[in-house]
Scaffold this motif. Structure first.
Motif, short mmCIF file in Angstrom:
data_model
loop_
_atom_site.label_atom_id
_atom_site.label_comp_id
_atom_site.label_asym_id
_atom_site.label_seq_id
_atom_site.Cartn_x
_atom_site.Cartn_y
_atom_site.Cartn_z
N GLU A 29 -46.39 -91.37 -18.94
CA GLU A 29 -45.54 -90.08 -19.04
C GLU A 29 -44.57 -90.17 -20.03
N ARG A 87 -45.27 -90.49 -23.82
CA ARG A 87 -45.81 -89.15 -24.55
C ARG A 87 -44.63 -88.06 -24.37
N GLY A 88 -43.89 -88.26 -23.45
CA GLY A 88 -42.68 -87.28 -23.29
C GLY A 88 -42.95 -86.19 -22.68
N SER A 89 -44.17 -86.10 -21.94
CA SER A 89 -44.47 -84.82 -21.40
C SER A 89 -43.71 -84.45 -19.91
N ILE A 102 -32.45 -75.12 -13.57
CA ILE A 102 -33.35 -75.45 -14.12
C ILE A 102 -34.35 -74.01 -14.96
N MET A 148 -47.33 -79.72 -8.27
CA MET A 148 -47.16 -81.08 -8.68
C MET A 148 -48.17 -82.08 -7.85
N LEU A 163 -51.10 -81.70 -10.17
CA LEU A 163 -50.89 -82.23 -11.50
C LEU A 163 -51.25 -83.75 -11.12
N LEU A 201 -31.24 -83.76 -18.95
CA LEU A 201 -31.96 -84.81 -18.93
C LEU A 201 -31.10 -86.11 -19.27
N LEU A 202 -29.74 -86.27 -19.54
CA LEU A 202 -28.83 -86.97 -19.66
C LEU A 202 -27.51 -86.75 -19.06
N ARG A 230 -54.76 -84.42 -11.21
CA ARG A 230 -55.50 -84.06 -12.56
C ARG A 230 -55.12 -85.40 -13.26
N GLN A 231 -53.84 -86.03 -13.40
CA GLN A 231 -53.52 -86.97 -14.27
C GLN A 231 -54.23 -88.18 -13.78
N LEU A 269 -45.36 -73.82 -10.53
CA LEU A 269 -44.09 -74.69 -10.33
C LEU A 269 -42.40 -73.80 -10.44
N PRO A 287 -44.13 -81.99 -26.51
CA PRO A 287 -44.92 -82.65 -25.62
C PRO A 287 -45.51 -81.82 -24.63
N VAL A 288 -46.79 -82.25 -24.51
CA VAL A 288 -47.50 -81.27 -23.46
C VAL A 288 -48.40 -82.24 -22.63
N ARG A 315 -40.51 -84.54 -19.94
CA ARG A 315 -39.50 -83.51 -20.49
C ARG A 315 -39.98 -82.04 -20.38
N MET A 316 -41.27 -81.72 -20.50
CA MET A 316 -41.70 -80.50 -20.28
C MET A 316 -41.70 -80.32 -18.81
N LEU A 317 -42.26 -81.43 -17.98
CA LEU A 317 -42.46 -80.90 -16.53
C LEU A 317 -41.18 -80.57 -15.91
N TRP A 318 -40.27 -81.63 -16.38
CA TRP A 318 -38.85 -81.39 -15.63
C TRP A 318 -38.29 -80.04 -15.95
N ASN A 319 -38.46 -79.48 -17.09
CA ASN A 319 -37.95 -78.09 -17.46
C ASN A 319 -38.93 -77.09 -16.72
N LYS A 379 -41.18 -68.46 -18.22
CA LYS A 379 -40.30 -68.70 -17.07
C LYS A 379 -38.85 -67.50 -17.14
N ARG A 434 -32.21 -90.24 -16.66
CA ARG A 434 -33.23 -89.65 -16.49
C ARG A 434 -34.07 -89.72 -17.69
N ASP A 435 -33.43 -89.90 -18.79
CA ASP A 435 -34.42 -89.41 -19.89
C ASP A 435 -34.72 -90.89 -20.94
#
Lengths: 129, 336, 299
Positions: B92, B95-97, C75, B1, B4, C53-54, B7-8, C103, C86-87, B99-103, C146, B335-336
Motif C-alpha cells: 500500500e 503504490r501510495g494508495s 479530514i 474499511m 476494503l 501526512l507529516l 477486497r485487497q 467512509l 494513487p488509487v 494517501r488516498m485512503l487516509w484522505n 466529499k 505517517r507518510d
C-alpha cells in the motif's frame, strides 16, 4: 453563444482578454442587446481558467455599461458596440488623422508610429492607475 | 474499511482456503485409513506398553506423508509472514494508495487497526486449522514414537503454530511499515523469522523450564529401558547410550559412558559386552554392571510437554503483540 | 474569515536536511493558490504538512482553523490528491465511489456518478487499468465528492499530456465555480498554473520567497530597462528585486507601490513566469532582503 480563447503568452491579463473578446463580439454583431453571456461554469468549461477571472471580466464589462448582471438569471448585454458607435467618436478620429499626417510628415515609419503609440498608451495608462 | 481489507486480501484468502481445503481432504482420507489400520494393529498386539512389533514398519509406511504434512504446517507461519504480513502495509505504501485512503476520512490508526485485526485473526485461524489437522492425523504415530519434543514435531503440533503464525504476521507487517518496499520486506521477514526459530529451538526452548539432572548407572534394569548402546564408527571411541531415562522424556544433554572416577571409557574396554551378539540390551546391562559405569544427563520430563508448548506460544504471542504495538507507535509518529 | 492555511515558522526536517524552513503563511480563502518551486523546494512537504501526512518539526500549521489530520471532521474538510494520483488498483471505479460513500461523513453520490459519467469512464473498469489522465480524474472525483472546503493537489498535472491536463483543470475549475472550494495546487512549472491561479506562493530551497495575489504582484512589479547605471540611482521608494548589467545597459526588476515616475527608462510589465523565476533565483546569498515579499490587499 460566443467562444472564448485564452493566450497566456500575449502578456495581456486573462480577464482583459475576456473583456476584449466580449467587446469584439459586440462590435462584430455576434452579441446583440438582450443576449445572455455564457455563465461562469460555461466559460470554465471552454477554457480552464479561474472562475474569479470570469467574474472580474464581467464586472469590468458591467462597469463599462455594456452588460448587466441579474442575480439568478445571468449576465445580459445592454448595449452593443457596432460600427455606429465608432462614428460617435468622429471628432477624436479627425484629430487622430491630423496628428498622423504630422507624424508621417516628420518622417516616422509605420513601425516607429506603432511603437510610439503603444508606449504612450501604456505609459499614460500607468499614470492613471 | 473492513470491506476494503477483504477486497485487497481476496487473492491471498482464496489461495489459502484452497490449500486448507486440499489439506483437509488429504488429511481426512489418509488419516481415517491410518487410524483404522492402527486400531486393528493395536488390537493384535498383546502388550502395547512394552512395544509392538508392527510399529516401526507402520511408521515407515507413513513417513513420507508425515514429512509432507509437517513441512506444510512448518512452512505455513513463514508463508503467512511473507505473503500476508509484508505486503499488507508495504504494498500500500509503495503504490501510495494509503494517501488516498487516509484522505477518505479514515485515520491511519483505524486503517492499521482494521487491517491488523482481520488478518491476524485469519492467520491464527489458519494455523489452528493446520495444527489441528496434523495433530489429529499424527496422533497414532506420535503416541508410539516418543518423538514429541523433536524440533519438527514440537513446532507443528499443539498450539505452537499459532504463536509462530501470529509472530510471523506481525513481523512482516512491522518490517513492511519500516522498509516500505514489498520485496525487501518479504526477504527480511523470512530471514529474521528463520533466525529466531533456530535460536529459540536450540537455546531457549530447552531452558524455558528448569531441566532435571540425573545419573543413570549401567545395569540390567536401566539398560532394559533405553533404546540402544554403541560406539560411533570408531570402535575405540566413547560409548553412547541412546535415549537414557524415560522413553518419552526430552533428553537435553548426555555424557558418554564414564567410569566411577568420571573418566570416559573407550569402546575397546567393554568390547566383549558390546560385541556379544547373543546379548540383548538387558544382557549387555548385566555384562557391564561390574564395571560400575554411568552416564550423567539432563532432561525435561514428559509432563513438561504442554507447559513448554504454552510457554513458547506465549512468548511468540507476546512478541507479536509487541511488534503490533510498534506498528501503531510508528504510524502515529511517521505517517507518510 | 478563517484562512485556508496559516503557518508560523513552520519547519520540517528529515534527518539532517531541512525540507522546509521558517515558513510563515496566511492564505485567505476563496482563491486558487499556486504553489510553485523547483523540484526539492519543499512543495510536497508543505502540502503533506497541510493535510496531516507529516507532522511539523518546528513551528505550527493550521488548516481551516484546525490541526491537520486531527480526526474525521478535519479530514473531511480537506480534499487531497497525492502525486501521481494513487488509487486502489484492485477496485473498480464503482467500488471506489462505494468506498467513498461508506467512509466519508458527507458524500455526494449523485455528483460523483455524474462526474464519472460525464468523463466517459466505465464504472466497472478496474482502477489499475486506467490511464494517467483517467486516474487523475478519478482521484479528483474522490476528493471533491466529499464536499471539502479546500482541495490540496500535489503536482496534479505533472505527468499528464496536454489534453488530459486541460480536461483536469476544467474539471477542477468547474468544482471551484460550482462550490466555491478553495484550491492549493503545486507545480514546478508556472505555465501549468498561470491560467487558473489567482494567488501565488513561491518556494525555493525550503523557503518561501514570494506570497501574494497574482493581480497585485503583477501590478507592483515592473521591468526597467535603461542605460548602464547603479541601482541606487533609481528613484526612492522603488525596491530593486533583481539587477542585470551589460556594459551599455542595465535591466532591473523593481517593486513599487506607486507608479514609476517618468524618466529615461523603459518600463514594462512583468509576466508571471519572469516574476517567479526571479524570486526563485534570488537566494539567501543575494543582496535582496531575506523576508518573503508579502502583498496583502487591505481587507
Amino acid at each position: 453563444m460566443i467562444e472564448f480563447r485564452l493566450d497566456p503568452r500575449s502578456g495581456v491579463a486573462a480577464y482583459l482578454q475576456i473583456v476584449q473578446q466580449v467587446r469584439q463580439a459586440l462590435l462584430l454583431g455576434m452579441l446583440a442587446e438582450g443576449d445572455r453571456l455564457p455563465t461562469v461554469k460555461q466559460v470554465v468549461g471552454m477554457v480552464a481558467i479561474n472562475p474569479n477571472t470570469v467574474l472580474k471580466a464581467y464586472r469590468e464589462l458591467e462597469m463599462a455599461g455594456l452588460v448587466v448582471a441579474k442575480p439568478g438569471a445571468g449576465t445580459f448585454v445592454t448595449k452593443t458596440l457596432t460600427q455606429s458607435s465608432i462614428t460617435e467618436h468622429e471628432p477624436l478620429r479627425r484629430e487622430l488623422e491630423a496628428w498622423l499626417a504630422k507624424a508621417r510628415a516628420a518622417g516616422l515609419t509605420e513601425a516607429e508610429l506603432d511603437a510610439l503609440i503603444r508606449a504612450t498608451v501604456r505609459d499614460t495608462a500607468d499614470e492613471e492607475k | 474499511m473492513i470491506w476494503l481489507t477483504w477486497r485487497q486480501f481476496r487473492f491471498q484468502a482464496t489461495v489459502t482456503l484452497t490449500i486448507l481445503a486440499a489439506a483437509t481432504i488429504y488429511v481426512m482420507t489418509t488419516g481415517l485409513r491410518m487410524h483404522h489400520a492402527y486400531a486393528a494393529d493395536i488390537a493384535a498386539c498383546p502388550h502395547p506398553e512394552i512395544g509392538c512389533r508392527f510399529f516401526l514398519s507402520f511408521q515407515g509406511s507413513y513417513n513420507a506423508e508425515q514429512r509432507l504434512l509437517e513441512m506444510l504446517v512448518f512452512a505455513a507461519p513463514a508463508l503467512i509472514g511473507i505473503f500476508w504480513g509484508a505486503p499488507l502495509i508495504a504494498a500500500e505504501l509503495e503504490r501510495g494508495s494509503h494517501r488516498m485512503l487516509w484522505n477518505q476520512s479514515v485515520t491511519p490508526t483505524r486503517w492499521l487497526a482494521v487491517k491488523l485485526a482481520i488478518l491476524a485473526l485469519a492467520a491464527l485461524l489458519t494455523a489452528a486449522v493446520l495444527s489441528l489437522l496434523l495433530t489429529w492425523w499424527a496422533s497414532p504415530l506420535d503416541q508410539r514414537s516418543n518423538d514429541r519434543f523433536a524440533a519438527m514435531t514440537f513446532g507443528t503440533r499443539g498450539v505452537t503454530p499459532l504463536g509462530y503464525a501470529a509472530f510471523a504476521f506481525a513481523l512482516g507487517t512491522v518490517l513492511g511499515l519500516l522498509i516500505r518496499r514489498t520485496l525487501p520486506a518479504m526477504a527480511v521477514t523470512l530471514a529474521v523469522f528463520i533466525a529466531l526459530q533456530i535460536v529459540f529451538a536450540a537455546v531457549l526452548r530447552p531452558n524455558l523450564l528448569p531441566s532435571t539432572a540425573a545419573t543413570m548407572p549401567i545395569n540390567a534394569t536401566t539398560m532394559s529401558q533405553v533404546q540402544g548402546i554403541g560406539t560411533g564408527p570408531d570402535p575405540s571411541g566413547p560409548v553412547q547410550i541412546f535415549r537414557p531415562g524415560k522413553a518419552d522424556a526430552w533428553i537435553l544433554s548426555a555424557t558418554n559412558l564414564e567410569n566411577s572416577s568420571g573418566h570416559e571409557i573407550s569402546g575397546n574396554q567393554v568390547s566383549t559386552c558390546l560385541n556379544n551378539q547373543s546379548l540383548d540390551l538387558t544382557g549387555i546391562g548385566d555384562c557391564l554392571a561390574p564395571y560400575n559405569l554411568h552416564i550423567d544427563y539432563t532432561y525435561q520430563p514428559a509432563d513438561n510437554y504442554w507447559p513448554l508448548q504454552w510457554l513458547e506460544t506465549g512468548f511468540y504471542l507476546a512478541l507479536a503483540a509487541l511488534l503490533g504495538g510498534a506498528c501503531f507507535w510508528r504510524i502515529r509518529r511517521h505517517r507518510d | 474569515m478563517t484562512a485556508i492555511v496559516e503557518a508560523h515558522a513552520l519547519g520540517k526536517r528529515f534527518g539532517a536536511r531541512w525540507a522546509l524552513a521558517d515558513c510563515t503563511l496566511n492564505i485567505p480563502p476563496g482563491h486558487v493558490v499556486g504553489l510553485v518551486g523547483p523540484n526539492g523546494a519543499g512543495k510536497s512537504t508543505l502540502l503533506k504538512l497541510a493535510c496531516g501526512l507529516l507532522t511539523p518539526t518546528s513551528g505550527s500549521i493550521t488548516v481551516l482553523g484546525g490541526r491537520p489530520g486531527s480526526g474525521r471532521e478535519q479530514i473531511a474538510k480537506v480534499g487531497y490528491l497525492a502525486q501521481d494520483a494513487p488509487v486502489e488498483p484492485a477496485l473498480s471505479i464503482a467500488d471506489h465511489l462505494r468506498l467513498g460513500a461508506h467512509l466519508n461523513p458527507r458524500w455526494d453520490k449523485a455528483l460523483a456518478s455524474a462526474r464519472i459519467a460525464s468523463l466517459g469512464l466505465d464504472p466497472k473498469q478496474k482502477a489499475g487499468k486506467l490511464s494517467g489522465g483517467q486516474r487523475a480524474q478519478l482521484a479528483l472525483t474522490m476528493a471533491t465528492s466529499k464536499h471539502p472546503q479546500v482541495l490540496i493537489l500535489d503536482e496534479p498535472v505533472a505527468s499528464l499530456d496536454p489534453l488530459a491536463r486541460r480536461d483536469f483543470l476544467k474539471l477542477l475549475m468547474d468544482t471551484v465555480a460550482e462550490h466555491g472550494t478553495s484550491v492549493i495546487l503545486s507545480s514546478h512549472l508556472i505555465s501549468d498554473l498561470e491560467r487558473v491561479c489567482d494567488y501565488l506562493v513561491v518556494l525555493a530551497a525550503a523557503q518561501v520567497r514570494l506570497v501574494g495575489e497574482v493581480e497585485e504582484l503583477t501590478a507592483v512589479h515592473r521591468w526597467i530597462t535603461c542605460t548602464r547605471r547603479d541601482a541606487d540611482t533609481l528613484p526612492a521608494g522603488v525596491e530593486v528585486v533583481s539587477a542585470k548589467h551589460t556594459d551599455r545597459q542595465s535591466t532591473f526588476m523593481v517593486r513599487s507601490d506607486t507608479p514609476m515616475p517618468p524618466g529615461d527608462w523603459v518600463s514594462e510589465p512583468v509576466g508571471l513566469e519572469d516574476l517567479v523565476l526571479t524570486y526563485m533565483e534570488r537566494g539567501p546569498a543575494s543582496a535582496g532582503p531575506l523576508a518573503p515579499r508579502n502583498v496583502e490587499s487591505a481587507r
